[in-house]
Design a protein around this motif. Structure first.
Motif, PDB file in Angstrom:
ATOM      1  N   GLN A 181      40.308  45.744  41.501  1.00 21.72           N
ATOM      2  CA  GLN A 181      41.008  45.567  42.764  1.00 21.72           C
ATOM      3  C   GLN A 181      41.153  44.087  43.084  1.00 21.72           C
ATOM      4  O   GLN A 181      40.304  43.297  42.716  1.00 21.72           O
ATOM      5  N   PRO A 209      41.145  41.082  46.076  1.00 17.58           N
ATOM      6  CA  PRO A 209      40.349  40.969  47.288  1.00 17.58           C
ATOM      7  C   PRO A 209      41.056  41.618  48.486  1.00 17.58           C
ATOM      8  O   PRO A 209      42.283  41.605  48.559  1.00 17.58           O
ATOM      9  N   GLN A 210      40.235  42.199  49.363  1.00 20.64           N
ATOM     10  CA  GLN A 210      40.816  42.877  50.512  1.00 20.64           C
ATOM     11  C   GLN A 210      40.541  42.103  51.792  1.00 20.64           C
ATOM     12  O   GLN A 210      39.485  41.524  51.942  1.00 20.64           O
ATOM     13  N   LYS A 224      30.751  49.178  51.962  1.00 22.82           N
ATOM     14  CA  LYS A 224      31.659  48.079  52.252  1.00 22.82           C
ATOM     15  C   LYS A 224      30.833  46.815  52.467  1.00 22.82           C
ATOM     16  O   LYS A 224      30.061  46.731  53.413  1.00 22.82           O
ATOM     17  N   VAL A 234      31.953  45.616  40.290  1.00 19.00           N
ATOM     18  CA  VAL A 234      31.870  44.959  41.588  1.00 19.00           C
ATOM     19  C   VAL A 234      31.572  43.483  41.369  1.00 19.00           C
ATOM     20  O   VAL A 234      30.485  43.120  40.918  1.00 19.00           O
ATOM     21  N   ALA A 281      32.899  39.500  43.049  1.00 15.60           N
ATOM     22  CA  ALA A 281      33.760  38.777  43.977  1.00 15.60           C
ATOM     23  C   ALA A 281      33.277  37.348  44.121  1.00 15.60           C
ATOM     24  O   ALA A 281      32.128  37.037  43.799  1.00 15.60           O
ATOM     25  N   THR A 287      34.199  37.653  52.579  1.00 16.14           N
ATOM     26  CA  THR A 287      34.631  38.454  51.435  1.00 16.14           C
ATOM     27  C   THR A 287      34.344  39.915  51.747  1.00 16.14           C
ATOM     28  O   THR A 287      33.227  40.261  52.125  1.00 16.14           O
ATOM     29  N   ILE A 303      34.513  43.718  50.139  1.00 20.79           N
ATOM     30  CA  ILE A 303      34.711  44.458  48.904  1.00 20.79           C
ATOM     31  C   ILE A 303      34.068  45.838  49.074  1.00 20.79           C
ATOM     32  O   ILE A 303      32.958  45.961  49.561  1.00 20.79           O
ATOM     33  N   THR A 304      34.829  46.863  48.717  1.00 23.14           N
ATOM     34  CA  THR A 304      34.342  48.227  48.870  1.00 23.14           C
ATOM     35  C   THR A 304      33.993  48.799  47.509  1.00 23.14           C
ATOM     36  O   THR A 304      34.735  48.606  46.549  1.00 23.14           O
TER      37      THR A 304
END
Ligand code: CUA
Length: 158
Positions: free
Chosen positions: A35, A37-38, A93, A112, A114, A122, A124-125
């Motif tokens: 994914q 970054p959210q 989360k 996982v 980041a 930051t 990240i889920t």
């Protein structure tokens, strides 16, 4: 117009490379579940203590067995909390920030991973299906104590 055979070979090779690169991106996006970054949120790195989440880093149970928020601070050269525990199969989360320099956040043996950059939160889920003890390490060089920067994640049976 005739095409030199070396030129033809290079054209073919380039076409194969384009297809290969697109396949690799497709594989990691759709099969391996990588994914981007959210929800980048900004924060003043000199005042993270004024934010309740980071003044008291912790695991927060939002929906028992289903959703957990982790508020975490990465600093030279430790994480707080140092030990986290979440049940298997729940959404976790992570909200992580740094008051000093750039750090990494990698849960070894999972996808996982980041960067933790001062000035940002930051988010990240993740979901951990396999119970056990996971090592969290910093994988961005952050100074002379970098190699000692780690934490522990416990994934319990439920
Ligand atoms: Cu923090 Cu390397």
């Amino acid at each position: 117009m005739s095409i030199n055979r070396y030129e033809k070979a290079w054209l073919g090779f380039s076409a194969v490379m384009v297809v290969a690169f697109l396949s690799i991106i497709g594989y990691f996006s759709f099969v391996a579940g990588f994914q981007t970054p959210q929800e980048a949120e900004v924060i003043d790195p000199t005042r993270i203590e004024e934010d309740g989440r980071f003044a008291e880093p912790r695991v927060e149970e939002v929906i028992p067995g289903e959703l957990y928020n982790v508020y975490m601070v990465a600093r030279m050269w430790s994480y707080s909390p140092k030990e986290l525990s979440v049940p298997r199969g729940a959404y976790v989360k992570f909200y992580i920030t740094s008051p000093d320099v750039q750090h990494g956040f990698h849960v070894v043996g999972t996808n996982v991973q980041a960067n933790v950059i001062p000035g940002y939160v930051t988010v990240i889920t993740a979901k951990f299906e396999k119970p056990g003890e996971y090592l969290i390490v910093c994988n961005e060089y952050c100074g002379r104590g970098h190699q000692f920067m780690q934490a522990k994640l416990l994934v319990t049976e439920g």
